[in-house]
Write an enzyme that holds these catalytic residues in place. Sequence first.
Site, PDB file in Angstrom:
ATOM      1  N   ASP A 168       2.179  25.266 -50.892  1.00 56.57           N
ATOM      2  CA  ASP A 168       3.168  25.601 -49.705  1.00 56.57           C
ATOM      3  C   ASP A 168       1.693  26.186 -48.857  1.00 56.57           C
ATOM      4  O   ASP A 168       2.040  25.773 -47.260  1.00 56.57           O
ATOM      5  CB  ASP A 168       4.079  26.549 -50.385  1.00 56.57           C
ATOM      6  CG  ASP A 168       4.832  26.602 -49.081  1.00 56.57           C
ATOM      7  OD1 ASP A 168       4.689  25.194 -48.176  1.00 56.57           O
ATOM      8  OD2 ASP A 168       5.617  27.354 -48.920  1.00 56.57           O
ATOM      9  N   LYS A 214       8.508  15.536 -38.123  1.00 50.27           N
ATOM     10  CA  LYS A 214       8.182  15.223 -39.339  1.00 50.27           C
ATOM     11  C   LYS A 214       7.496  15.399 -39.952  1.00 50.27           C
ATOM     12  O   LYS A 214       6.131  14.360 -39.129  1.00 50.27           O
ATOM     13  CB  LYS A 214       9.709  14.565 -40.099  1.00 50.27           C
ATOM     14  CG  LYS A 214      10.947  15.067 -40.796  1.00 50.27           C
ATOM     15  CD  LYS A 214      12.042  13.692 -41.382  1.00 50.27           C
ATOM     16  CE  LYS A 214      12.102  12.085 -40.454  1.00 50.27           C
ATOM     17  NZ  LYS A 214      12.182  11.909 -41.282  1.00 50.27           N
TER      18      LYS A 214
HETATM   19  C1  LIG Z   1       6.197  29.955 -38.986  1.00 47.61           C
HETATM   20  C2  LIG Z   1       5.658  29.796 -38.413  1.00 47.61           C
HETATM   21  C3  LIG Z   1       4.384  30.726 -38.152  1.00 47.61           C
HETATM   22  C4  LIG Z   1       4.087  29.878 -37.585  1.00 47.61           C
HETATM   23  C5  LIG Z   1       2.569  30.535 -36.389  1.00 47.61           C
HETATM   24  C6  LIG Z   1       1.412  29.845 -36.412  1.00 47.61           C
HETATM   25  C7  LIG Z   1      -0.295  29.742 -36.750  1.00 47.61           C
HETATM   26  C8  LIG Z   1      -0.017  30.098 -38.130  1.00 47.61           C
HETATM   27  C9  LIG Z   1      -0.987  29.305 -38.514  1.00 47.61           C
HETATM   28  C10 LIG Z   1      -0.579  29.200 -40.083  1.00 47.61           C
HETATM   29  C11 LIG Z   1      -0.148  29.574 -41.023  1.00 47.61           C
HETATM   30  C12 LIG Z   1      -0.805  28.528 -42.150  1.00 47.61           C
HETATM   31  C13 LIG Z   1       0.415  29.092 -43.094  1.00 47.61           C
HETATM   32  C14 LIG Z   1       1.561  28.756 -43.217  1.00 47.61           C
HETATM   33  C15 LIG Z   1       1.601  29.373 -44.601  1.00 47.61           C
HETATM   34  C16 LIG Z   1       2.198  28.934 -45.817  1.00 47.61           C
HETATM   35  C17 LIG Z   1       3.451  28.243 -45.568  1.00 47.61           C
HETATM   36  C18 LIG Z   1       5.049  28.946 -45.679  1.00 47.61           C
HETATM   37  C19 LIG Z   1       5.899  27.995 -45.272  1.00 47.61           C
HETATM   38  C20 LIG Z   1       7.352  28.661 -45.867  1.00 47.61           C
HETATM   39  O1  LIG Z   1       7.389  29.078 -46.567  1.00 47.61           O
HETATM   40  S1  LIG Z   1       8.535  28.480 -44.217  1.00 47.61           S
HETATM   41  C21 LIG Z   1       9.820  28.727 -45.093  1.00 47.61           C
HETATM   42  C22 LIG Z   1      10.655  28.091 -46.510  1.00 47.61           C
HETATM   43  N1  LIG Z   1      11.630  27.461 -45.764  1.00 47.61           N
HETATM   44  C23 LIG Z   1      12.286  27.518 -44.741  1.00 47.61           C
HETATM   45  O2  LIG Z   1      12.986  28.836 -44.560  1.00 47.61           O
HETATM   46  C24 LIG Z   1      12.846  26.375 -43.777  1.00 47.61           C
HETATM   47  C25 LIG Z   1      15.406  25.946 -44.077  1.00 47.61           C
HETATM   48  N2  LIG Z   1      15.206  25.062 -43.074  1.00 47.61           N
HETATM   49  C26 LIG Z   1      15.315  24.972 -42.091  1.00 47.61           C
HETATM   50  O3  LIG Z   1      15.046  25.821 -41.386  1.00 47.61           O
HETATM   51  C27 LIG Z   1      15.595  23.868 -41.091  1.00 47.61           C
HETATM   52  O4  LIG Z   1      16.727  23.231 -42.608  1.00 47.61           O
HETATM   53  C28 LIG Z   1      14.231  23.336 -40.900  1.00 47.61           C
HETATM   54  C29 LIG Z   1      13.400  23.490 -40.064  1.00 47.61           C
HETATM   55  C30 LIG Z   1      13.673  22.848 -42.139  1.00 47.61           C
HETATM   56  C31 LIG Z   1      14.989  21.816 -40.129  1.00 47.61           C
HETATM   57  O5  LIG Z   1      15.651  21.984 -39.545  1.00 47.61           O
HETATM   58  P1  LIG Z   1      15.606  21.203 -37.552  1.00 47.61           P
HETATM   59  O6  LIG Z   1      17.468  21.605 -37.310  1.00 47.61           O
HETATM   60  O7  LIG Z   1      15.011  21.610 -36.894  1.00 47.61           O
HETATM   61  O8  LIG Z   1      15.731  19.760 -37.978  1.00 47.61           O
HETATM   62  P2  LIG Z   1      16.905  18.875 -38.670  1.00 47.61           P
HETATM   63  O9  LIG Z   1      18.473  19.229 -39.628  1.00 47.61           O
HETATM   64  O10 LIG Z   1      17.362  17.638 -37.366  1.00 47.61           O
HETATM   65  O11 LIG Z   1      16.255  17.898 -38.985  1.00 47.61           O
HETATM   66  C32 LIG Z   1      14.506  16.570 -38.462  1.00 47.61           C
HETATM   67  C33 LIG Z   1      14.507  15.922 -39.410  1.00 47.61           C
HETATM   68  O12 LIG Z   1      14.201  16.964 -40.734  1.00 47.61           O
HETATM   69  C34 LIG Z   1      14.756  15.898 -41.910  1.00 47.61           C
HETATM   70  N3  LIG Z   1      15.444  17.083 -43.012  1.00 47.61           N
HETATM   71  C35 LIG Z   1      15.411  18.138 -42.573  1.00 47.61           C
HETATM   72  N4  LIG Z   1      15.613  18.886 -44.129  1.00 47.61           N
HETATM   73  C36 LIG Z   1      15.347  18.053 -44.522  1.00 47.61           C
HETATM   74  C37 LIG Z   1      15.138  18.092 -45.877  1.00 47.61           C
HETATM   75  N5  LIG Z   1      15.072  19.135 -46.917  1.00 47.61           N
HETATM   76  N6  LIG Z   1      14.320  17.250 -46.982  1.00 47.61           N
HETATM   77  C38 LIG Z   1      14.794  16.036 -46.433  1.00 47.61           C
HETATM   78  N7  LIG Z   1      14.506  15.721 -44.957  1.00 47.61           N
HETATM   79  C39 LIG Z   1      15.005  16.419 -44.001  1.00 47.61           C
HETATM   80  C40 LIG Z   1      16.205  15.002 -41.261  1.00 47.61           C
HETATM   81  O13 LIG Z   1      17.269  14.460 -41.694  1.00 47.61           O
HETATM   82  C41 LIG Z   1      15.534  14.679 -40.046  1.00 47.61           C
HETATM   83  O14 LIG Z   1      14.895  13.545 -40.630  1.00 47.61           O
HETATM   84  P3  LIG Z   1      14.882  12.637 -39.185  1.00 47.61           P
HETATM   85  O15 LIG Z   1      14.970  12.911 -38.002  1.00 47.61           O
HETATM   86  O16 LIG Z   1      14.932  11.177 -39.317  1.00 47.61           O
HETATM   87  O17 LIG Z   1      16.966  12.327 -39.128  1.00 47.61           O
END
Ligand SMILES: CCCCC/C=C\C/C=C\C/C=C\C/C=C\CCCC(=O)SCCNC(=O)CCNC(=O)[C@H](O)C(C)(C)COP(=O)(O)OP(=O)(O)OC[C@H]1O[C@@H](n2cnc3c(N)ncnc32)[C@H](O)[C@@H]1OP(=O)(O)O
Length: 249
Positions: A168, A214
């Site tokens: 991840d 996405k």
């Molecule tokens: C955290 C940001 C910090 C930024 C810092 C910036 C720089 C830092 C630099 C580097 C960072 C580097 C590395 C990071 C290191 C590790 C990474 C760790 C990442 C994590 O540890 S992260 C925690 C676990 N993660 C969650 O805690 C997510 C919980 N969740 C949600 O927050 C929502 O669920 C979300 C946002 C995912 C979507 O929500 P939403 O409302 O924005 O979007 P929506 O639902 O409309 O979906 C839009 C389109 O995605 C499709 N879609 C959505 N989900 C799907 C699924 N599961 N399967 C298949 N399709 C899916 C829909 O079907 C639609 O598709 P379509 O457009 O085609 O209809």
Amino acid sequence: MTRSILPLTGRSLRAPKSSCVFIYDDSKAPPPPFSAPQGLASGFFSKPRDFSLPNSSWGPEMMRLYEQYNSQCGEETEGGENREGPWKRLPSYNRFLKYATGGVYLSRMIHKKARLFTRNNRDQGATFEYVLFFNSEEDKCVGVFQAGHLLEGPPGHVHGGAIATMIDTVIGTHATIACGPVLTANLNINYRRPIPLGNTVLLESSVDKKEGKKVFVTCKMTSSDGSKLHTDSTALFVSIKVSQLLLGS
Ligand SMILES: CCCCC/C=C\C/C=C\C/C=C\C/C=C\CCCC(=O)SCCNC(=O)CCNC(=O)[C@H](O)C(C)(C)COP(=O)(O)OP(=O)(O)OC[C@H]1O[C@@H](n2cnc3c(N)ncnc32)[C@H](O)[C@@H]1OP(=O)(O)O
């Protein structure tokens, strides 16, 4: 272009009044993501520790792979000139933000103590030792990971959750570089061979497809010499606005 970091007053994020809150400004176009943590970190510490540099716990394979990629990185020479190179080492700090509400008021103590999961152990070599490199020409991200003794799952081998964490981290970084801030929506992992504790492995990720919000990424994890496949995985990341994440909306 660098990501702008806005010092906000405590009110908007419900942080203590006297505090200065730092948050990414989503209204600006996404910059190269790795200027942000550095900028953030320097707001809080005079000299933040970059965890992706070699330390005495790194074994020969970790060092070999580090040198292999680092020697191909662009850098500033002693004369102040920039030497070109296809790879860039990505620095890594143990915290991003001092205050984040996440929709709930978190105590000052929790905010103060929050640390990045993979960088939260002070005992060098005990957990996740890793360094990430990015090649913008080939759009490839590579992680070199040495698994410490506190990551045990099956006897003598690395826990599947720790393996998932590293995958991840690499693909999340790659997706962030490709699209700005993202969250993992879906992660599928095929575990092919266990990883002995202490071993160094190589992770390589590629962005397959971007579709609106996405981004689809794949990753394979092999032994350090590339001869054994440990995992292959696919993931979906979805773009978010960091301000929404912090404000809990
Ligand atoms: C955290 C940001 C910090 C930024 C810092 C910036 C720089 C830092 C630099 C580097 C960072 C580097 C590395 C990071 C290191 C590790 C990474 C760790 C990442 C994590 O540890 S992260 C925690 C676990 N993660 C969650 O805690 C997510 C919980 N969740 C949600 O927050 C929502 O669920 C979300 C946002 C995912 C979507 O929500 P939403 O409302 O924005 O979007 P929506 O639902 O409309 O979906 C839009 C389109 O995605 C499709 N879609 C959505 N989900 C799907 C699924 N599961 N399967 C298949 N399709 C899916 C829909 O079907 C639609 O598709 P379509 O457009 O085609 O209809």
